[in-house]
Structures are given as C-alpha cells and as structure tokens.
Design a protein around this motif. Structure first.
Motif, short mmCIF file in Angstrom:
data_model
loop_
_atom_site.label_atom_id
_atom_site.label_comp_id
_atom_site.label_asym_id
_atom_site.label_seq_id
_atom_site.Cartn_x
_atom_site.Cartn_y
_atom_site.Cartn_z
N ALA A 47 0.81 -1.22 0.00
CA ALA A 47 0.00 0.00 0.00
C ALA A 47 0.84 1.26 0.00
CB ALA A 47 -0.94 0.00 1.21
N ARG A 48 2.13 1.16 0.33
CA ARG A 48 3.01 2.33 0.37
C ARG A 48 3.68 2.62 -0.97
NH1 ARG A 48 4.47 4.23 5.50
NH2 ARG A 48 2.75 3.77 6.93
N LEU A 49 3.47 1.77 -1.97
CA LEU A 49 4.05 2.02 -3.28
C LEU A 49 3.32 3.17 -3.96
CD1 LEU A 49 4.53 -1.64 -4.60
CD2 LEU A 49 6.28 -0.13 -3.65
N SER A 50 3.92 3.70 -5.01
CA SER A 50 3.28 4.77 -5.76
C SER A 50 2.04 4.24 -6.48
CB SER A 50 4.26 5.35 -6.79
OG SER A 50 4.56 4.38 -7.78
N ASN A 51 1.17 5.16 -6.89
CA ASN A 51 -0.05 4.75 -7.59
C ASN A 51 0.27 3.98 -8.87
OD1 ASN A 51 -1.71 5.93 -5.66
ND2 ASN A 51 -1.79 7.91 -6.73
N ALA A 52 1.31 4.42 -9.58
CA ALA A 52 1.69 3.73 -10.82
C ALA A 52 2.14 2.30 -10.54
CB ALA A 52 2.80 4.51 -11.53
N GLU A 53 2.92 2.12 -9.48
CA GLU A 53 3.40 0.78 -9.13
C GLU A 53 2.27 -0.11 -8.65
OE1 GLU A 53 7.93 1.28 -7.59
OE2 GLU A 53 6.40 2.32 -6.43
N ARG A 54 1.32 0.46 -7.90
CA ARG A 54 0.20 -0.34 -7.41
C ARG A 54 -0.70 -0.77 -8.56
NH1 ARG A 54 -1.49 -0.90 -2.53
NH2 ARG A 54 -3.67 -0.67 -3.13
N ARG A 55 -0.93 0.10 -9.53
CA ARG A 55 -1.75 -0.27 -10.68
C ARG A 55 -1.10 -1.38 -11.49
NH1 ARG A 55 -2.76 5.37 -11.03
NH2 ARG A 55 -1.04 5.57 -12.52
N GLU A 56 0.22 -1.30 -11.62
CA GLU A 56 0.94 -2.31 -12.39
C GLU A 56 1.02 -3.62 -11.63
OE1 GLU A 56 2.45 -3.60 -15.80
OE2 GLU A 56 2.01 -1.48 -15.49
N GLY A 57 1.23 -3.54 -10.31
CA GLY A 57 1.34 -4.75 -9.50
C GLY A 57 2.60 -5.53 -9.84
N ILE A 58 2.58 -6.81 -9.51
CA ILE A 58 3.69 -7.69 -9.85
C ILE A 58 3.58 -8.05 -11.32
CG2 ILE A 58 4.80 -9.89 -9.35
CD1 ILE A 58 3.56 -9.76 -6.57
N ARG A 59 4.70 -8.04 -12.00
CA ARG A 59 4.71 -8.41 -13.41
C ARG A 59 6.05 -9.08 -13.71
NH1 ARG A 59 5.76 -3.65 -17.68
NH2 ARG A 59 5.75 -5.54 -18.93
N PRO A 60 6.17 -9.76 -14.85
CA PRO A 60 7.47 -10.33 -15.20
C PRO A 60 8.56 -9.27 -15.16
CG PRO A 60 5.79 -11.18 -16.66
CD PRO A 60 5.13 -10.12 -15.83
N VAL A 74 8.26 -6.48 -3.26
CA VAL A 74 8.81 -5.97 -4.52
C VAL A 74 9.79 -4.84 -4.24
CG1 VAL A 74 8.27 -4.97 -6.77
CG2 VAL A 74 6.70 -6.60 -5.73
N LEU A 75 11.00 -4.99 -4.72
CA LEU A 75 11.99 -3.92 -4.59
C LEU A 75 11.91 -2.97 -5.77
CD1 LEU A 75 15.06 -5.95 -3.29
CD2 LEU A 75 13.34 -4.71 -1.98
N HIS A 76 11.88 -3.50 -6.95
CA HIS A 76 11.73 -2.69 -8.16
C HIS A 76 11.62 -3.63 -9.34
CE1 HIS A 76 15.88 -3.37 -9.64
NE2 HIS A 76 16.17 -3.43 -8.36
N ASN A 77 11.37 -3.07 -10.51
CA ASN A 77 11.36 -3.85 -11.75
C ASN A 77 12.50 -3.31 -12.60
OD1 ASN A 77 10.85 -4.82 -14.43
ND2 ASN A 77 8.79 -5.35 -13.75
N ASN A 78 13.63 -4.00 -12.54
CA ASN A 78 14.80 -3.52 -13.25
C ASN A 78 14.94 -4.15 -14.63
OD1 ASN A 78 17.14 -1.69 -12.24
ND2 ASN A 78 18.12 -3.17 -13.58
N VAL A 79 14.12 -5.16 -14.91
CA VAL A 79 14.16 -5.76 -16.23
C VAL A 79 13.45 -4.84 -17.23
CG1 VAL A 79 13.43 -7.73 -17.60
CG2 VAL A 79 14.30 -8.08 -15.30
#
Length: 209
Positions: A47-60, A74-79
């Motif tokens: 819940a503390r992630l940004s709105n953009a990150e929450r909308r995206e959620g976990i992804r490959p 989730v730490l980040h999506n570096n791929v």
C-alpha cells in the motif's frame, strides 16, 4: 494343570499421528505449486508504493522476495524500466536487453475456475450449485476465481536467465546494502510468469485434533 505363570497381555499402542501446525500462508503455498509457481496468500501490492506501481502490480521482471506471510516484497522492476520507483537513483544501473515484445499475455483461467489441493473435489448440489467435498485429508487450500485470470509470461526465458546470472550480484547488493533486506543466497526472486485476476477468494483449513 500347568504351574507356569500366566503371560501378561501386551497391547500394541496406537500411535497417534501429530500434524505440524502450519500457517495459512504455508498451507496456501501448497496450492498448484508444481504447475503455476508459488501462490501468494497476500497477492495485493504494498500500500506504500506509488499509484503507478500499485496499478501495475507484480509483473514479469519484478525483483523481490516471497515472505513468510505470503506476499511478494517488490523492490523494483529492473528488467523493464517503464515503472518509476520512489528511489530510482538507488536502483543499480543495469543495461536491459528486454522490451514489451518479450512478454506474452493470454487468458489462463475462465470465469468460475478454482484451484484446490489434492483431496478436495467438486460436486453438483441439486444440479445447480457447486459443492466442494473434502476426502481423507486433514489440511488443504483453495482459490476461487469468479472472473477468471490471465497470465503474463516471459517468452524468452533463456535470455532472462542469462540476464539474472550476469546481474545477480548487483541485484543482491541493491537489496541488502541499499534497501537493508538482508536477503540470503537464493532468496531473491525475479518474476518470469505471473497469473493475475481482478477478483478472488482464498481459504485454507487444517484439522490438528
């Protein structure tokens, strides 16, 4: 008449099997793990992630760790660098060979689907309602998907595995030195397949008596 003493009757004790008490997250983790990866008991994003990150959620491409409570830290999506993080300056600079064309997306489960651990079966009740029957098991879990689910999947896993091998030390350095997670060797995960749904219901049970 024999003068020998009567032999005592020795009864074989009945060994009572004791079950190891598991948390709901541990029980749920047994659901479909051989075919669908590791189920998350808490699939919602932080819940503390940004709105953009929450909308995206976990992804490959998401980098993080599956916690004991059953969520993915989730730490980040570096791929894929399309998601802005709250501390992008701290993300290690790693050249990525991937693009959106490396992801395939498809409908994996139709509406009304469900997943269960062995020993739980579906029965029709009065020809209309579905009843779940439990046979000869003392613990289990189930997932209901009223609206079904779709899956995002890396099409080129070979390229992904090469990427992780080359950049693994940098990812661990970021997780432990900058984010303070203290991940042990083998605990950091990079998501390569991710089923998603807009609605779900989760249940677990265990009989310890």
């Amino acid at each position: 008449m024999s003068d020998s003493a009567e032999r005592p009757v020795v009864e074989t004790p009945v060994l009572k099997q004791t079950l190891k008490v598991k948390s709901a997250a541990e029980l749920y983790r047994e659901l479909g793990q051989k075919f669908y990866g590791t189920p998350l008991y808490i699939p919602q994003p932080n819940a503390r992630l940004s709105n953009a990150e929450r909308r995206e959620g976990i992804r490959p491409g998401s980098v993080g760790k599956i916690t004991k409570s059953g969520n993915f830290d989730v730490l980040h999506n570096n791929v894929f660098k399309s998601i802005p993080t709250s501390d992008t300056s701290a993300v290690p600079v790693i050249d990525t060979p991937f693009g959106d064309g490396d992801i395939i997306e498809f409908k994996q489960f139709s509406a009304g689907s469900f997943l269960v651990t062995p020993g739980i079966y579906r029965k029709l009740l009065n020809g209309t309602y579905i009843r779940l029957a439990i046979y000869l098991v003392q613990s289990g879990a189930l997932l209901l998907l009223p609206n079904g689910a779709y899956s995002e999947h890396f099409a080129n896993t070979t390229k992904l595995f090469d990427y992780v091998l080359q950049n693994g030390p940098k990812l661990y350095a970021y997780a432990n030195n900058i984010r303070g997670r203290q991940f042990k060797n083998g605990e950091l995960s990079v998501v390569y397949n991710c089923p998603k749904s807009v609605s779900w219901a989760i249940a677990t049970f265990q009989n310890t008596s």
